[in-house]
Design a protein around this motif. Structure first.
Motif, PDB file in Angstrom:
ATOM      1  N   PRO A   8     -23.424  -3.011   6.539  1.00  0.00           N
ATOM      2  CA  PRO A   8     -24.323  -3.859   7.331  1.00  0.00           C
ATOM      3  C   PRO A   8     -25.790  -3.452   7.219  1.00  0.00           C
ATOM      4  N   LEU A   9     -26.062  -2.146   7.207  1.00  0.00           N
ATOM      5  CA  LEU A   9     -27.463  -1.710   7.151  1.00  0.00           C
ATOM      6  C   LEU A   9     -28.094  -2.079   5.817  1.00  0.00           C
ATOM      7  N   THR A  10     -27.340  -1.838   4.757  1.00  0.00           N
ATOM      8  CA  THR A  10     -27.839  -2.134   3.420  1.00  0.00           C
ATOM      9  C   THR A  10     -28.133  -3.614   3.294  1.00  0.00           C
ATOM     10  N   PHE A  11     -27.182  -4.402   3.790  1.00  0.00           N
ATOM     11  CA  PHE A  11     -27.354  -5.852   3.695  1.00  0.00           C
ATOM     12  C   PHE A  11     -28.545  -6.307   4.529  1.00  0.00           C
TER      13      PHE A  11
END
Lengths: 651, 305
Positions: A600-603
């Protein structure tokens, strides 16, 4: 698959499901089979719980031989419906004693499914279907439990999975039902003994026949009128016509099938559809007098409509009748006149004498009839469901001693007196009246509406219907049986007038049953054709149907397979995960697709870079999602907030 | 709570330039209580990193240069007869320290290697029938040269498994290298280095790692990863349960270092190359010999549930 061994839980499930599917047969099977089943189940459970060895082969062989012998002794045959089912149940029970490994268990499962099917040889009603559905459900759950990787499942889970599988099969079932090419009549003939228990009118009538029949609530047929319903006093459903009297009972005598005498109709005709319950006889009931023939049937000379084969399945036919008519006014043949005046010698002397006295006092034949009816009307004659027994001269006994009787007594006495006075007359049996079901707006005619009346022949006028019962009890004809007999009489429950709510329930139920009969059991080629033409498939041949069938089933299977694959890949049913997927779909539509392995963070970082305007919203959603899915945050409010934020997001 | 950690990171970053990711990995490895293996060619700063880490964390530090003639006693210590007391006195070896730098561990003989590795696992040393506990905390930072170099005894898989992580340093970037060339000597910098963290702070941080929340959804993902290594034909053999635990531990430490209280899929993905690289072996036909490639293909192959 597990490598053979069955544990106690499997055995318990097997015996339970087996008992469940055989239980509905218990009331029809000889008592010893039920006893044997209980014993064997107990024995098998004992073996399973004490980990003892299964019985030896030779003992099983002896048991099988003895049980088969028992079935033969009980039924006199090993073939046919009853003995076949008995044999099946016995063998299924004994198979339990041989059940060691998975393969045996699967045989028991399949036999159990088959036993479910046999239940329909006896009854095809909605309750039966529901009961059998429960059977299939439990048997399927048992089969699920047999697979070793499911062995840790709790019973609720097995049942739930089984229910889910059945529900998934339902659309396929519906498609197959609607589209499978239909053949006229049942796919295979039912065994001969399948109709041993049906009730209905017969080809003879003696005192007590109809009053017995009128105690039955069973439905004889249902009628859907097109247009207005005739008056109750015209609702005479013509059945067997009885000519020959042997002193005690009336018989049909010889019937002449062929061209009936023509009649001249008066007034409008009535059109309706009859759905006749199977009664194992050939009569097709129609209102006096039918104007056309049902296919594959013929009229007799006295206007009975006879099907070419006994009615062994529910039959639906369109009919038109003329309720006012002139029949046989051209005259009687000598033979007919002799049959219509036949009386046995040596019986009922007093009645004969009475008839001769009345005849001398009467001006003509009609006056004679009026005198007899007047006698019933004015003197103390009673209409009752429980008439006293009659002696050797039943007409004498009835007219001079008991003076209370049911319709067959009055019809019989009336025709006797007419014949004794030299007026040609005959007894007609059938049904009179019917109960309107306001729920489905159709008429139910039950066995309790069975009735007997008379037809008298006059010069010029021809055969005239006379109902002597109406002279005694006009209410019987106008309002039905319940109104005509005293409240204390033991009427069938449904014929009673009180208990309005119960009647309402029954009407609704019967309306349901009627739809079931019409659309499920009576789904024949015509219905199928009609239904398909409604959806624009005119002139669908069975080849077209097969193609559609294959296509739709393949389509449904694919849809399910796709849904399942999706479900497998998105196992999480976490609401946060569902909402996050929605969020990802929203971005994916704009071209920013989350890789399956992207966290989620990367996205979020990627999405932020792509949509700087929405950075705050993206961050808020991601943060909330992380807290809900990976953190310790719980609660509906947070989910709600996430939902709100996801739907508010505009990219 | 993570402030001291940030100080540690920035200080180590001043010495090893442009290797923040590796430093974070090394720190998470130590926070998770695991031993670290640094594998690379000589001269990229393996020893410097180990030294800087130890000093900055405020731990005492010993270094053993492994050679092919190194004996177990050289590591563990020896008992010497004391004439005054007329008894044997144990002289502890360099292993009795909080951070042990085992330089070029793959140059020693298997016998010596196994003496070290046993101590790593047991966190105690047994000589001449007497068991002596090692100091707390006890970290081993081993360096090794790539195994294809001459004069090495590669560590067997069973012993590689004792290391929580294996990391590569790699060449510095052009800018970092320039700064390195122009800056002061690293040796001087190391000598001036001060501890950035008290032993209590370190202990508290290590406790904090255990408190980082791993949700069921994350365990699902971890299990999916492990399942993939066991069922896919890409790998010779799958990850062991110990490897699974190592992954989770390292990911917790990584999350803590990020200042988060919960483990995210990204945390797992960040530590996978370090934790999995030396434990998984690609089956021949796929030709991925490199640990990083194996890890990358594992990450790509498994969707986050």
């Amino acid at each position: 698959m597990n490598n053979g061994a069955l544990d106690r839980r499997d055995i318990a499930w097997m015996t339970l499901s087996m008992a469940l599917v055989t239980l509905p047969h218990a009331e029809r099977l000889p008592l010893w089979i039920s006893g044997l089943a209980v014993l064997v189940i107990g024995w098998r459970l004992y073996i399973a719980w004490t980990a003892r060895a299964l019985p030896r082969k030779w003992l099983l062989l002896v048991l099988v031989a003895a049980a088969s012998g028992g079935v033969y002794l009980s039924f006199g045959t090993l073939f046919g419906r009853d003995s076949g089912v008995a044999l099946l149940v016995v063998m299924l029970t004994l198979k339990l004693l041989e059940m060691k490994n998975l393969r045996d268990a699967m045989i028991v499962i399949f036999l159990s499914y088959f036993v479910v099917l046999t239940e329909f040889l006896y009854s095809q009603t909605i309750p039966t279907a529901l009961l059998m559905l429960v059977g299939v459900w439990v048997v399927t759950a048992t089969m699920i439990g047999l697979q070793s990787h499911n062995s840790a499942m709790r019973y609720q889970e097995k049942l739930r999975l089984s229910g889910k599988m059945l529900a998934q099969a339902a659309p396929l079932m519906l498609i197959l039902f609607l589209l499978f090419p239909r053949v006229q009549g049942p796919l295979w003939g039912l065994p001969r003994d399948a109709f041993s228990g049906v009730t209905g009118l017969t080809d003879s009538m003696s005192p007590g026949t109809l009053s017995q029949l009128s105690l039955s609530d069973a439905v004889a047929f249902r009628v859907q009128f097109q247009g207005d319903m005739p008056k109750p006093t015209q609702l005479y459903w013509r059945g067997p016509v009885l000519w020959y009297f042997d002193g005690m009972s009336w018989h049909m005598g010889i019937t002449f099938e062929g061209n009936p005498p023509s009649y001249s109709p008066g007034g409008a005709s009535v059109s309706y559809t009859v759905t006749l319950e199977p009664h194992d006889k050939r009569w097709l009931f129609a209102l006096d007098l039918p104007a056309k023939l049902v296919p594959n049937s013929r009229f007799t000379a006295d206007f009975q409509m006879l099907s070419n084969t006994p009615i062994r399945q529910r039959t639906r036919y369109e009919m038109t009748s003329h309720t006012s008519y002139r029949l046989g006014y051209e005259g009687l043949t000598g033979f007919e006149r002799r049959r219509a005046l036949q009386l046995p010698d040596g019986y009922n002397w007093r009645a004969r004498a009475l008839a001769e006295n009345m005849r001398r006092a009467a001006r003509d034949d009609r006056d004679m009839m009026e005198q007899v009816l007047g006698m019933f009307r004015t003197q103390k004659f009673f209409y009752t469901l429980t008439p006293p027994l009659l002696g050797e001269h039943p007409v004498d006994d009835f007219l001079f001693n008991t003076r209370s009787g049911f319709c067959e007594h009055y019809a019989s006495a009336f025709v006797f007196l007419m014949r004794a006075a030299g007026v040609p007359a005959r007894v007609v049996t059938g049904y009179q009246g019917g109960e309107l079901n306001p729920v489905g707006n159709y008429m139910i005619v039950r066995q309790s509406e069975a009735h007997a009346w008379a037809e008298v022949w006059f010069e010029e006028a021809g055969w005239v219907r006379v109902d002597p019962t109406a002279a005694v009890s006009p209410l019987r004809v106008e309002s039905g049986l319940a109104a005509a007999v005293p409240a204390s009489s033991s009427l069938p429950l449904l014929a009673r007038g009180d208990m309005e709510w119960l009647r309402q329930v029954r009407f609704t139920w019967d309306s349901l049953a009627n739809s079931w009969n019409q659309w499920v059991l009576g789904y024949n080629p015509e219905r199928q054709y009609w239904l398909l033409s409604r959806v624009g498939l005119d002139r669908a041949t069975w080849q077209t149907l097969t193609v559609i069938l294959v296509l739709t089933t393949t389509l449904i299977t694919l849809v399910f397979a796709f849904a399942m694959l999706r479900h497998l890949s998105q196992r999480a049913r976490d609401p946060a995960a569902v909402l996050y997927r929605k969020f990802c779909r929203k971005l994916a539509r704009r071209g920013t697709r989350r890789e399956p392995s992207e966290g989620p963070l990367t996205f979020a970082a990627r999405a932020r870079a792509r949509y700087p305007n929405q950075a705050a919203a993206i961050d808020a959603i991601t943060d909330l999602y992380i807290k809900l899915r990976y953190g310790k945050l719980e609660g509906r409010d947070a989910v709600k907030e996430l939902k709100q934020r996801v739907s508010d997001l505009k990219v | 709570m993570t402030q001291p950690l940030d100080r540690v990171r920035s200080q180590v970053n001043q010495i090893i330039l442009g290797k923040d990711h590796q430093i974070r990995l090394a720190l998470s490895c130590l926070l998770a209580g695991g031993h670290l293996l640094i594998e690379d060619i000589p001269g990229v700063g393996k020893t410097t990193l180990a030294h800087a880490l130890a000093t900055t964390l405020g731990l005492n530090f010993q270094r053993i240069q492994f050679t092919s003639d190194l004996l177990p006693a050289d590591i563990i210590g020896v008992s010497v007869y004391d004439r005054d007391n007329a008894s044997f006195k144990f002289h502890p070896g360099p292993i009795f320290t909080q951070v042990l730098l085992a330089d070029e561990v793959n140059r020693a003989t298997p016998k010596t290697q196994s003496a070290l590795l046993e101590a790593m696992e047991e966190r105690q040393v047994t000589t001449e029938g007497e068991t002596r506990p090692l100091p707390e905390p006890f970290f081993v930072i081993a360096t090794q040269n790539p195994s294809h170099q001459v004069g090495t005894f590669p560590l067997p898989e069973s012993q590689l498994d004792r290391f929580l992580m294996r990391i590569h340093l790699g060449y510095p970037g052009a800018e970092a290298e320039r700064a390195l060339l122009q800056g002061t000597s690293r040796r001087d910098m190391l000598n001036e280095l001060k501890a950035c963290m008290s032993p209590e702070e370190l202990a508290e941080l290590r406790l904090g790692v255990g408190r980082v929340h791993a949700s069921p959804a994350l365990i699902d993902y971890l299990q999916a990863l492990i399942r993939h290594t066991r069922t896919s034909s890409e790998f010779l053999s799958g990850l062991s349960p110990r490897a699974g635990l190592a992954l989770l531990h390292a990911a917790r430490a990584w999350a803590l270092m990020d200042g988060r209280g919960e483990v995210l899929p990204e945390d797992l993905q960040a530590v996978i190359p370090g934790v999995v690289g030396h434990r998984l072996h690609a089956s021949g036909q796929h030709g991925k010999v490199n640990g990083a490639d194996v890890a990358a293909s594992l990450i790509c192959a498994v969707a986050i549930p």
